[in-house]
Design a protein around this motif. Structure first.
Motif, PDB file in Angstrom:
ATOM      1  N   GLU A 265       0.500  -0.993   0.021  1.00 35.27           N
ATOM      2  CA  GLU A 265       0.044   0.211   0.166  1.00 35.27           C
ATOM      3  C   GLU A 265       1.053   1.313   0.186  1.00 35.27           C
ATOM      4  N   PRO A 266       0.467   1.852  -0.822  1.00 34.87           N
ATOM      5  CA  PRO A 266       2.219   3.251  -1.092  1.00 34.87           C
ATOM      6  C   PRO A 266       1.580   4.383  -0.045  1.00 34.87           C
ATOM      7  N   GLY A 267      -0.029   4.088   0.000  1.00 34.31           N
ATOM      8  CA  GLY A 267       0.003   5.498   0.866  1.00 34.31           C
ATOM      9  C   GLY A 267      -0.590   6.759   0.264  1.00 34.31           C
ATOM     10  N   THR A 268      -1.057   7.770   0.440  1.00 32.06           N
ATOM     11  CA  THR A 268      -2.205   8.807   0.009  1.00 32.06           C
ATOM     12  C   THR A 268      -0.540   9.744  -0.757  1.00 32.06           C
ATOM     13  N   LEU A 269      -0.121   9.827   0.322  1.00 31.15           N
ATOM     14  CA  LEU A 269       1.101  10.340  -0.911  1.00 31.15           C
ATOM     15  C   LEU A 269       1.505   9.702  -1.961  1.00 31.15           C
ATOM     16  N   LEU A 270       1.933   8.743  -2.179  1.00 23.01           N
ATOM     17  CA  LEU A 270       2.637   8.493  -3.485  1.00 23.01           C
ATOM     18  C   LEU A 270       1.226   8.026  -4.550  1.00 23.01           C
ATOM     19  N   ARG A 271       0.043   7.871  -3.837  1.00 23.48           N
ATOM     20  CA  ARG A 271      -1.148   7.754  -4.074  1.00 23.48           C
ATOM     21  C   ARG A 271      -1.570   8.898  -4.938  1.00 23.48           C
ATOM     22  N   LEU A 272      -0.939  10.163  -4.722  1.00 21.88           N
ATOM     23  CA  LEU A 272      -1.275  11.740  -5.627  1.00 21.88           C
ATOM     24  C   LEU A 272       0.033  11.676  -6.286  1.00 21.88           C
ATOM     25  N   ALA A 273       1.257  11.223  -5.969  1.00 23.44           N
ATOM     26  CA  ALA A 273       2.422  11.830  -5.851  1.00 23.44           C
ATOM     27  C   ALA A 273       3.173  11.646  -7.147  1.00 23.44           C
ATOM     28  N   LEU A 274       2.540  10.254  -7.729  1.00 19.75           N
ATOM     29  CA  LEU A 274       3.452   9.217  -8.661  1.00 19.75           C
ATOM     30  C   LEU A 274       2.648  10.332 -10.180  1.00 19.75           C
ATOM     31  N   PRO A 275       0.714   9.782 -10.084  1.00 18.98           N
ATOM     32  CA  PRO A 275       0.171  10.648 -11.371  1.00 18.98           C
ATOM     33  C   PRO A 275       0.914  11.975 -11.564  1.00 18.98           C
ATOM     34  N   LEU A 276       1.109  12.920 -10.461  1.00 14.29           N
ATOM     35  CA  LEU A 276       0.830  14.071 -10.745  1.00 14.29           C
ATOM     36  C   LEU A 276       2.887  13.948 -11.576  1.00 14.29           C
ATOM     37  N   LEU A 277       4.012  13.414 -10.873  1.00 12.45           N
ATOM     38  CA  LEU A 277       4.666  13.277 -11.640  1.00 12.45           C
ATOM     39  C   LEU A 277       4.969  12.967 -12.963  1.00 12.45           C
ATOM     40  N   ALA A 278       4.135  11.694 -13.349  1.00  8.95           N
ATOM     41  CA  ALA A 278       4.097  11.195 -14.536  1.00  8.95           C
ATOM     42  C   ALA A 278       3.499  12.164 -15.737  1.00  8.95           C
TER      43      ALA A 278
END
Length: 477
Positions: A265-278
């Motif tokens: 489970e990546p957590g809330t921060l990574l769930r938001l950060a990865l799409p924004l990074l893409a």
């Protein structure tokens, strides 16, 4: 003595010619080779000046030397032109070969060398597809859905789906028209196409976001629609400019995040950060591709293509988006399967063009080409549907409806590839309106039964149009 290797004058010219033809030597300019007769057969034969008749041995040597050019000739005059181009003067012909003039020697060579008409080399297929690139493009069409997989637990996608659908439909229609116009501008020059892509993608993202904000009424969902629209605009730039691998690299955060979800489970921060990074990676990649396009010197200014030429492509994009959306309401996984199949669909579009050109070469009459081209159309379309069949059977929606929708999209894209834009746009728009009315007004299970019928009727109309238009030789020339 007499035999295969005999050099006696009078009667062994054909044997000598056969030996020399089996081991041809590089062509020489005759006016630079005054000792040709002396060097024939290792110097055992010497030319005879002043003889009244033709020097048969010298003529045989010349025939062997020029056999490659004399063999395909259909008249001695062609041989005469070859000799003249080779630099043979009238005096040299009389002195060395014993013939009174150029045409007499040409006739002698024409009689000695057997006719040989080599088959021309098979031309390369100009429509040979890049298989890896086609499959990669199909994958790139589907990868952005991973962003919703990552962010799904953080917000109510089902509640805000209409906002994202509005933005997606507008972006799809705009992207189709912009892609067509950009390809028209590529004919003028890469810098001109780059300018079109920059202005068009920015305007399209703003338009999609603005229209999505109307039902959203502002709020965070508008920001999500803006991010979606920005990504679609930037990805369209990269796809038009052929930077598929750059787009794949930009989407790598989404791929990595989705790959670990079953185990971590990546957590809330990574769930938001990865799409924004893409998203930021895609925007940066598009900016880099546009910068490279602006670095190309501007071409000579020519007439700009009319905007109305791209209108039917945009209308087709709008109709296709509506039809796919209606199919996705029954089963979202059907849309994923259809999206992934766009790679093989593009490969088969190239194959159709290449096989149609081969059919044109093999046909002697227009009727024969009509039959062959119809067979190629049936082969490509059935191959695409067979490829999609396993995925259609695994989805919860009606497999026949998904296959008929796929047939509509592929046949329409085929017609557009040949510049036939308004008929598929009109047919698909009619189907989209009819499907929307059925989905809106018909009570269940009416939509599930009537939507395949609508797509089936559209598929039949498009197939008839394709056979009529593409069954003539002129579009393939």
């Amino acid at each position: 003595m007499s035999g295969p290797m005999s050099l006696e004058p009078g009667g062994t010219e054909q044997d000598t010619l056969a030996i020399r033809l089996s081991a041809p030597r590089p062509r020489r300019r005759h006016h630079d080779d005054p000792t040709l007769a002396i060097r024939l057969s290792g110097g055992l034969f010497s030319g005879r000046r002043g003889r009244k008749g033709p020097d048969e041995e010298a003529v045989s040597a010349l025939a062997a030397e020029l056999a490659e050019g004399v063999g395909p000739a259909v008249h001695p005059y062609e041989v005469a032109a070859l000799l003249e181009a080779d630099g043979l003067s009238a005096a040299l012909i009389k002195e060395r070969y014993g013939h009174p003039d150029l045409f007499s020697l040409a006739a002698a060579l024409y009689e000695r060398v057997p006719r040989a008409f080599p088959e021309p080399a098979a031309p390369a297929d100009p429509w040979r597809p890049d298989t890896v690139r086609c499959l990669l493009r199909g994958l790139l069409f589907a990868l952005p859905a991973l962003a919703y997989l990552l962010t799904g637990p953080l917000w109510r996608i089902d509640r805000h789906a209409p906002v994202l659908i509005v933005a997606g439909v507008v972006s799809w229609a705009w992207g189709q028209a912009l892609g067509h116009r950009a390809h028209l501008r590529l004919v003028t020059g890469r810098r001109e196409a780059t300018r079109t892509l920059l202005a068009g993608s920015a305007l399209g993202a703003a338009l999609a976001t603005g229209l999505a904000a109307i039902p959203a009424g502002g709020g965070p969902v508008t920001a999500v629609a803006a991010a979606q629209s920005l990504y679609l605009g930037a990805a369209g730039v990269l796809l038009v400019l052929g930077r598929e691998r750059l787009l794949l690299a930009a989407l790598s955060p989404l791929i990595a995040g989705a790959a670990v979800l079953p185990w971590w489970e990546p957590g809330t921060l990574l769930r938001l950060a990865l799409p924004l990074l893409a998203l930021f990676g895609t925007l940066a990649a598009a900016a880099r591709a546009l910068g490279a396009g602006f670095a190309v010197p501007a071409a000579a200014e020519g007439p700009r293509p009319l905007l109305r030429l791209s209108v039917p492509y945009g209308l087709f994009g709008l109709a296709a988006a509506v039809l796919v959306m209606l199919e996705g309401r029954q089963d979202p996984y059907a849309v994923i399967a259809l999206t992934l199949s766009m790679g093989p669909a593009e490969w088969l579009l190239y194959r159709y063009r290449g096989w149609s050109v081969a059919a044109l070469r093999a046909s002697a009459t227009p009727r024969a080409f009509l039959l062959r081209s119809s067979g190629v159309l049936a082969l490509c379309l059935s191959g695409y549907l067979l490829l999609l069949l396993p995925a259609a059977l695994l989805t919860d929606s009606d497999a026949a409806g998904l296959l008929l929708l796929a047939a509509v999209l592929w046949t329409a894209l085929l017609l557009q590839a040949f510049g036939v834009a308004w008929p598929p746009a009109a047919i698909c728009l009619t189907a989209a309106v009819a499907a929307g009315v059925v989905a809106r007004l018909a009570p269940p299970p009416g939509p599930a039964l009537l939507l395949p019928a609508v797509c089936g009727a559209a598929a039949v109309c498009l197939a008839a149009c394709a056979v009529t238009v593409l069954g003539r030789p002129s579009p393939h020339v």
